[in-house]
Scaffold this active site. Structure first.
Site, PDB file in Angstrom:
ATOM      1  N   ALA A 154      15.742 -48.369 -83.410  1.00  0.00           N
ATOM      2  CA  ALA A 154      14.367 -48.368 -83.896  1.00  0.00           C
ATOM      3  C   ALA A 154      13.824 -46.952 -84.066  1.00  0.00           C
ATOM      4  CB  ALA A 154      13.490 -49.176 -82.948  1.00  0.00           C
ATOM      5  N   HIS A 155      12.575 -46.877 -84.519  1.00  0.00           N
ATOM      6  CA  HIS A 155      11.947 -45.596 -84.839  1.00  0.00           C
ATOM      7  C   HIS A 155      11.761 -44.714 -83.605  1.00  0.00           C
ATOM      8  CE1 HIS A 155       7.866 -47.002 -83.429  1.00  0.00           C
ATOM      9  NE2 HIS A 155       8.478 -48.150 -83.620  1.00  0.00           N
ATOM     10  N   ASN A 156      11.993 -43.421 -83.804  1.00  0.00           N
ATOM     11  CA  ASN A 156      11.795 -42.382 -82.786  1.00  0.00           C
ATOM     12  C   ASN A 156      12.723 -42.497 -81.581  1.00  0.00           C
ATOM     13  OD1 ASN A 156       8.796 -42.680 -84.105  1.00  0.00           O
ATOM     14  ND2 ASN A 156       9.249 -40.560 -83.531  1.00  0.00           N
TER      15      ASN A 156
END
Length: 343
Positions: free
Chosen positions: A240-242
């Site tokens: 997922a993001h980051n």
């Protein structure tokens, strides 16, 4: 391609026992090999096949003691498993050898292409893309605006890389991978609906990473999702993001890692592990398949298992107790009956 036993030994810094001029043109498992095949013995469980194999050449360890006559020519090396991996890579390079720019494909005039680059048919190369030397981009791939590929990158057929993403040296990305898709960001509204939060960051993949087929790595909301040097990702993984994955970490298939989680170096995540967001996993952690990590792991070099994940030894003891529950229940019922009679 044909190779002699002598040529193989020179490539592997080995020594030949038998006929150095014997040739092979295919690789095979020792128990299935036919004449003209090259095989190897690395696992002692397969030693019996060394004396019955039809392979023309077999790679064995310098320490391997022969207890019966062997028909095959032998190439002795320090480590047969490492040696065969070298040969498999050479063989694979020959299979995948491609050159030039196939048509039809689209390359934007502002894109910069390095030397000795292969670009397969129906590939799209967007504005301001930079592709380093010795890259291999197989058909139906998509590189959006401002994507950067360093040197010796391989993108297999159908890889999609969204805008602004950066790929390091010697990276291998298998078919169906999507890098830089939007992170899962939605803001709840008063009426119960969700407002999309634009994802304006990117993905950075450092050197010597391999990404398995159909894995997805989301772009950061802001900043970067980062896959550090030497990471190996299996097929069908969601990152997922980051998220940040530390150097030389290995992640097995069907694992999901939620947003903003930081995973240390040399971590091993088994298949179907689920990781919640906004936590840290200490370096050297080993997590058993199908475990669920719901909180940070701060102790380094420990083993974990279960859902929620606990110390591996504690989890195994719990499993033993669970298996004995029917027996324990019977004993409790019997004790309750005895107690009732005493009363």
């Amino acid at each position: 391609m044909q190779f002699t036993a002598l040529e193989i030994s020179l490539l592997l810094n080995g020594t030949v026992e038998g006929k150095p001029e014997v040739t092979v043109d295919q690789l095979a498992k020792i128990e299935e090999a036919e004449e003209g095949s090259l095989s190897f013995l690395a696992n002692p469980k397969y030693e019996q096949y060394l004396y019955t194999t039809k392979a023309s050449v077999v790679i064995i360890s310098n320490e391997q003691v022969l207890t019966e006559p062997v028909a095959a020519t032998l190439v002795r090396v320090e480590n047969p498993y490492v040696a065969i991996s070298v040969l498999l890579e050479k063989y694979n390079q020959g299979k995948l050898a491609k050159a030039g720019i196939e048509q039809p494909c689209f390359i934007h005039p502002s894109a910069k292409i390095g030397q000795d680059v292969y670009i397969g048919a129906f590939t799209y190369i967007g504005p301001n893309v930079k592709i380093g030397d010795h890259c291999r981009i197989y058909p139906n791939s998509f590189l959006a605006d401002n994507v950067r590929l360093a040197s010796n990158v391989t993108l297999f057929a159908g890889v999609k890389i969204y805008f602004d993403c950066v790929i390091g040296n010697n990276v291998i990305i298998h078919s169906g991978v999507i890098i830089g898709g939007d992170g899962f960001g939605f803001a709840p509204q008063a009426d119960g609906s969700y407002q999309k939060v634009s994802q304006i960051g990117n993905v950075i993949i450092e050197d010597d990473v391999e990404v398995g087929a159909n894995t997805t790595i989301d772009r950061a909301t802001m900043g970067s999702t980062i896959i550090r040097k030497g990471v190996k990702l299996d097929n069908l993984i969601q990152i997922a993001h980051n998220v940040e994955i530390g150097q030389n970490t290995v992640v097995a298939a069907q694992t999901g890692i939620s947003g903003s989680t930081k995973i240390g170096e040399n971590v091993i995540l088994g298949g179907q592990v689920g990781v919640v967001g906004h936590i840290n996993i200490a370096k050297g952690s080993q997590v058993q398949a199908q475990s669920g990590i719901s909180r940070s792991i701060n102790e380094e070099n420990k083993k974990w298992a279960g859902a929620p994940a606990t110390n591996y030894q504690d989890h195994m003891r719990s499993q033993v107790v669970l298996m004995r529950l029917p027996e324990i229940e019977k004993k409790i019922v019997a004790l309750e009956k005895q107690l009732a009679m005493l009363q």
